[in-house]
Design a protein around this motif. Structure first.
Motif, PDB file in Angstrom:
ATOM      1  N   PHE A 294     -12.589 -20.480  12.028  1.00 33.87           N
ATOM      2  CA  PHE A 294     -12.590 -20.156  13.455  1.00 33.87           C
ATOM      3  C   PHE A 294     -12.183 -21.414  14.220  1.00 33.87           C
ATOM      4  N   ALA A 295     -10.953 -21.427  14.709  1.00 33.51           N
ATOM      5  CA  ALA A 295     -10.446 -22.562  15.481  1.00 33.51           C
ATOM      6  C   ALA A 295     -10.638 -23.856  14.691  1.00 33.51           C
ATOM      7  N   SER A 296     -11.284 -24.859  15.293  1.00 27.70           N
ATOM      8  CA  SER A 296     -11.483 -26.170  14.672  1.00 27.70           C
ATOM      9  C   SER A 296     -12.835 -26.705  15.100  1.00 27.70           C
ATOM     10  N   PRO A 297     -13.360 -27.740  14.423  1.00 27.12           N
ATOM     11  CA  PRO A 297     -14.663 -28.272  14.832  1.00 27.12           C
ATOM     12  C   PRO A 297     -14.748 -28.659  16.309  1.00 27.12           C
ATOM     13  N   PRO A 298     -13.737 -29.346  16.897  1.00 24.08           N
ATOM     14  CA  PRO A 298     -13.869 -29.667  18.328  1.00 24.08           C
ATOM     15  C   PRO A 298     -14.004 -28.433  19.213  1.00 24.08           C
ATOM     16  N   ILE A 299     -13.317 -27.356  18.863  1.00 23.43           N
ATOM     17  CA  ILE A 299     -13.439 -26.112  19.634  1.00 23.43           C
ATOM     18  C   ILE A 299     -14.795 -25.476  19.397  1.00 23.43           C
ATOM     19  N   ARG A 300     -15.226 -25.446  18.133  1.00 28.86           N
ATOM     20  CA  ARG A 300     -16.514 -24.817  17.831  1.00 28.86           C
ATOM     21  C   ARG A 300     -17.680 -25.581  18.423  1.00 28.86           C
ATOM     22  N   HIS A 301     -17.563 -26.905  18.546  1.00 27.79           N
ATOM     23  CA  HIS A 301     -18.637 -27.691  19.146  1.00 27.79           C
ATOM     24  C   HIS A 301     -18.741 -27.430  20.649  1.00 27.79           C
ATOM     25  N   ALA A 302     -17.607 -27.182  21.308  1.00 28.55           N
ATOM     26  CA  ALA A 302     -17.601 -27.020  22.761  1.00 28.55           C
ATOM     27  C   ALA A 302     -17.741 -25.572  23.196  1.00 28.55           C
TER      28      ALA A 302
END
Length: 492
Positions: A294-302
């Motif tokens: 699902f997307a990338s870690p920076p996207i999932r964190h935000a």
């Protein structure tokens, strides 16, 4: 607390950056962190690439006190560190947090071990993406250092999934990610950061409780609710839309709660995608790859799962999984609350049953959903950080050899994510056999008339959906179609 200005400005925000507390009054509510860094603050180490949260050239790291974040994993000496995309991160979301950029990286000889390893391993050519890689690697260095662990290449590849490089390729970058732990250890001094964050007053103007958020939104139903901004941010950077009045929900800690009670898992709408997916995958490990992709870690964190569902993209990867799990949405309007099944929430392309001043408060998954066999399959042109051409979430309950219940949910096949009702009816009550499978595959053509677009043709999408249903059948027959069989990391 009085309402914030209605002219698109935020009240004063306060955050820690470059060793001090930064105070910014009247910041435009949609001013990106990237634009502030480069244009206002003249810190140009952070680069602008795609300006849509895809390439990672703008990666910065945000630090938060553990009590104000739902990030899974161990805190770094009292601080949570998460890489995020500065290009679609709005400035008001930094209130009460710490902002770290490539200018903050230091080591005994000048370069931080992450930077020195990139130099030693020849991990940079044009250098444009390198600051973003360095920041993601720095967050990995700090997080693994605090946990006393070292990532293997597969873990590093996952952590770097939000950073793209078109010059060196990934081998030297992954080499650098492993080699940086061989250098003399350098640890962030978190004490002054934590002290500064605790000293920052809670006066950003954003609502801090669910009740306050509900009152604020009921009084200004025309306002735009913004959480992580990973979707809404593109409306500003790519579509140049004026969002008007913005209400940030990032300071409502109640919205970030994930809890199990009374036979159901309740995921607050403000819980990060990372935390929400972790909660789902903990109960259904078969969802782990969907979480990773699902997307990338920076996207999932935000970003938040509540925002992903509420915005209703027909190719959003959360909705198919949640729909297959019989999820309901807990909606709130002032003091009034109601529940709506997710598969009855969407009424058309990016249209839903939310009323004026009503918002998604939580996502609720019943315990009965976990008794089914569930799989989630993502088909995209790129393995990491790509938009789905087709996403399938399939769940089944068997009574002996017969199908007792079934959920076949697809994204990318229609204007909204929805169940394949005809194919489900063909399966329900029938033997889970090759003949019944073939009938269900044929029924998918009556459930969907996919569109042709840049990601896939209509014929391809239909064939893929039918093939994924066959893969699901094979896996439930004890076949060897598991994702591990085709993983590059399984090759010796």
């Amino acid at each position: 607390m009085s309402a914030p200005p209605s002219d698109g400005l935020s009240r004063e925000i306060r955050f820690f950056h470059r060793g001090e507390i930064v105070r910014l009054p009247d910041v435009p509510a949609t001013r990106s962190v990237l634009d502030w860094l480069r244009e206002d603050h003249r810190r140009t180490g952070t680069k602008e690439g795609c300006n849509e949260g895809d390439c990672g050239a703008c990666t910065v790291v945000v630090g938060e006190l553990p009590e104000h974040t739902d990030s899974p994993g161990q805190a770094v000496r009292g601080l949570r560190l998460r890489p995020v995309n500065a290009c679609i991160r709005f400035m008001p979301s930094l209130h009460g947090k710490a902002l770290f950029t490539v200018e903050d990286l230091r080591g005994p000889r000048g370069l931080h071990p992450a930077q020195q390893a990139l130099v030693d391993c020849h991990g940079s050519q044009c250098g444009f993406c390198t600051p973003g890689f360095a920041m993601t690697m720095w967050a990995s260095y700090e997080n693994h250092g605090a946990a006393g662990t070292r990532p293997d290449r597969a873990q590093l590849a996952d952590e770097l999934a939000g950073n793209l490089c078109r010059c060196t390729g990934y081998r030297p970058i992954l080499d650098a990610g492993q080699q940086m732990f061989d250098h003399a250890p350098v640890a962030l001094d978190t004490a002054p950061v934590i002290a500064a964050l605790r000293a920052i007053a809670d006066a950003s103007g954003a609502p801090r409780t669910l009740a306050e958020l509900a009152r604020r939104y009921a009084a200004s139903p025309q306002a735009r609710l913004v959480a992580g901004g990973t979707d809404v941010g593109l409306w500003v950077t790519k579509q140049l839309r004026d969002l008007g009045e913005v209400i940030s929900v990032t300071e409502v800690d109640e919205l970030k709660t994930i809890a199990h009670d009374a036979g159901e898992l309740r995921i607050g709408a403000g819980a990060s995608l990372e935390a929400a997916w972790a909660a789902l995958a903990q109960r259904a490990p078969s969802l782990t790859e969907a979480w990773r992709r699902f997307a990338s870690p920076p996207i999932r964190h935000a970003g938040t799962m509540g925002g992903n569902v509420a915005n209703g993209s027909p190719i959003g990867d959360s909705a198919p999984v949640l729909m297959a799990l019989d999820a309901q949405l807990e909606l709130r309007q002032g003091e009034r609350m109601r529940r709506v099944p997710l598969d009855d929430f969407y009424t058309g392309y990016q249209a839903n049953r939310l009323e004026a001043g009503e918002f998604v408060q939580a996502i609720v998954v019943p315990d009965t959903a976990w008794a089914r066999t569930i799989r989630a399959y993502k088909i995209s042109k790129r393995f990491d950080s790509d938009i789905s051409a087709v996403f399938a979430a399939l769940a089944i309950s068997l009574d002996g050899e017969r199908v007792a219940d079934v959920r076949l949910v697809f994204g990318g096949m229609a204007a909204v994510v929805r169940r394949a009702a005809t194919a489900e009816a063909v399966l329900r009550g029938q033997p889970w056999s090759a003949a019944t499978l073939a009938a269900a595959q044929a029924a998918l053509a009556r459930d969907f008339t996919p569109l042709d677009d840049m990601r896939a043709s209509a014929a391809y999408r239909l064939r893929v959906a039918q093939n994924l249903l066959q893969r699901f059948w094979l896996e439930t027959q004890g076949g060897t179609a598991a994702s591990e069989a085709t993983s590059i990391w399984s090759v010796a």
